[in-house]
Design an enzyme around this catalytic site. Sequence first.
Site, PDB file in Angstrom:
ATOM      1  N   TYR A 144       0.643  -1.062  -0.139  1.00 14.09           N
ATOM      2  CA  TYR A 144      -0.072  -0.205  -0.413  1.00 14.09           C
ATOM      3  C   TYR A 144       0.971   0.930  -0.520  1.00 14.09           C
ATOM      4  CZ  TYR A 144      -4.038  -3.104   0.801  1.00 14.09           C
ATOM      5  OH  TYR A 144      -4.964  -3.850   1.347  1.00 14.09           O
ATOM      6  N   LYS A 194       3.838 -15.710   1.410  1.00 13.03           N
ATOM      7  CA  LYS A 194       3.167 -16.068  -0.205  1.00 13.03           C
ATOM      8  C   LYS A 194       4.837 -16.692  -0.380  1.00 13.03           C
ATOM      9  CE  LYS A 194       1.288 -17.386  -2.908  1.00 13.03           C
ATOM     10  NZ  LYS A 194       0.257 -18.334  -2.962  1.00 13.03           N
ATOM     11  N   ASP A 226      -3.604 -18.058   0.601  1.00  8.36           N
ATOM     12  CA  ASP A 226      -4.711 -19.113  -0.250  1.00  8.36           C
ATOM     13  C   ASP A 226      -4.691 -20.266   0.465  1.00  8.36           C
ATOM     14  OD1 ASP A 226      -1.780 -20.240  -0.394  1.00  8.36           O
ATOM     15  OD2 ASP A 226      -2.410 -19.957  -2.649  1.00  8.36           O
ATOM     16  N   ASP A 250      -4.650  -7.252   5.191  1.00  6.52           N
ATOM     17  CA  ASP A 250      -5.981  -6.734   5.485  1.00  6.52           C
ATOM     18  C   ASP A 250      -7.220  -8.327   4.087  1.00  6.52           C
ATOM     19  OD1 ASP A 250      -8.951  -4.918   3.907  1.00  6.52           O
ATOM     20  OD2 ASP A 250      -6.853  -4.073   1.990  1.00  6.52           O
ATOM     21  N   ASP A 254     -10.545  -9.146   7.111  1.00  2.00           N
ATOM     22  CA  ASP A 254     -11.834  -9.223   6.286  1.00  2.00           C
ATOM     23  C   ASP A 254     -12.748 -10.783   6.583  1.00  2.00           C
ATOM     24  OD1 ASP A 254     -12.407  -6.808   6.020  1.00  2.00           O
ATOM     25  OD2 ASP A 254     -12.037  -6.492   3.736  1.00  2.00           O
TER      26      ASP A 254
END
Length: 366
Positions: A144, A194, A226, A250, A254
């Site tokens: 970000y 990852k 994932d 993020d 959520d």
Amino acid sequence: MKKIKIAVLPGDGIGPEVMKETYKIIEVINNKFKINIETNEYDVGGIAIDNYGTPLPKNTLKGCENSDSILFGSVGGEKWKNLPFKQQPETGSLLKLRKYFNLFANIRPAILYKGLENLSPLKNNIIKNGFDIICVRELTGGLYYGKPKKKKFNVINKYAYDTKIYYQKEIERISIIAFELALKRNKKVTSIDKSNVLNSSLLWKNTVNAISKKYPKVQLNHLYIDNAVMQIINNPKQFDVILCSNLFGDIISDSCAMISGSIGMLPSASINNNNFGLYEPSGGSAPELTGKNMANPIAQILSLSLLLRYSFKLNYIANNIEKAIKKTLYQGYRTFDLIKNSNNYIYTNQIGDIIANFLYKGENNE
């Protein structure tokens, strides 16, 4: 008598309505626990744009600087959605405050409360025993904020790029937050990365492993992003503290919010190294509920609980607030978002009164 100075930023939409209920809790705390919480209110977000021409006016920022922590409501709405990106209520206030005060650690609990199991989209056999997860998200680095980032245009094709960059020190400080939290809970940290394809994730994994050596009592395991999302859906009970980079946090936070049943129950804390923090509900301004006295104030009240816990170490007061909320739910009181196919709900001001009453009648010893 301990004195705490809080900058209150109610914002837009349901923000002022749910903040009003939080003031009831503050009044009980001041009277019952002999704490002097002083609040000063400032405009932020859309209302600040209307009144000052900017989502984060100078007097609001100065008020935050002169306070011990920030209690934030919600910002944004249809009225301001067509403004340039950097001038919108969310971008121009919340993101700026995070960066300005170096609020690098986002702590977001996701709890499935007893009696609310029917609100979760997960099957009963998965969530019958509930879950209690804390997502620790690095908040001021990563994709970000990494540079360079650009949009490119030419006659043949359009393209854009972003840069994900992490420094070892950034990973170390957020890892310490996660491990310290785990020591006080079930002593488990799950780090998300990852690293099979991303160099930044490989550095993340190696750094977390190094920090873990200082916490031999805490069990550490790693999951690819994932797989982590799949495991949260398959068996959320297995998780205690989840440690994530900005982007993956993020996604994970959520996902945890979704399986909890209602975003109106989810608070969050964003803190820096000095325990200065910004505390806010995880939901938005909910313009469709504005002015109807139907919004759920529990996430805002829980945000106050996190403020007392993380910025001031007043765990006994935070525990009492959370017990009052659990008792409210256990006795069957529900706001609009917690009711399925029924009109048997109570209003925002009513549930605020009930929680305040249970808090007042509860224990007051440390």
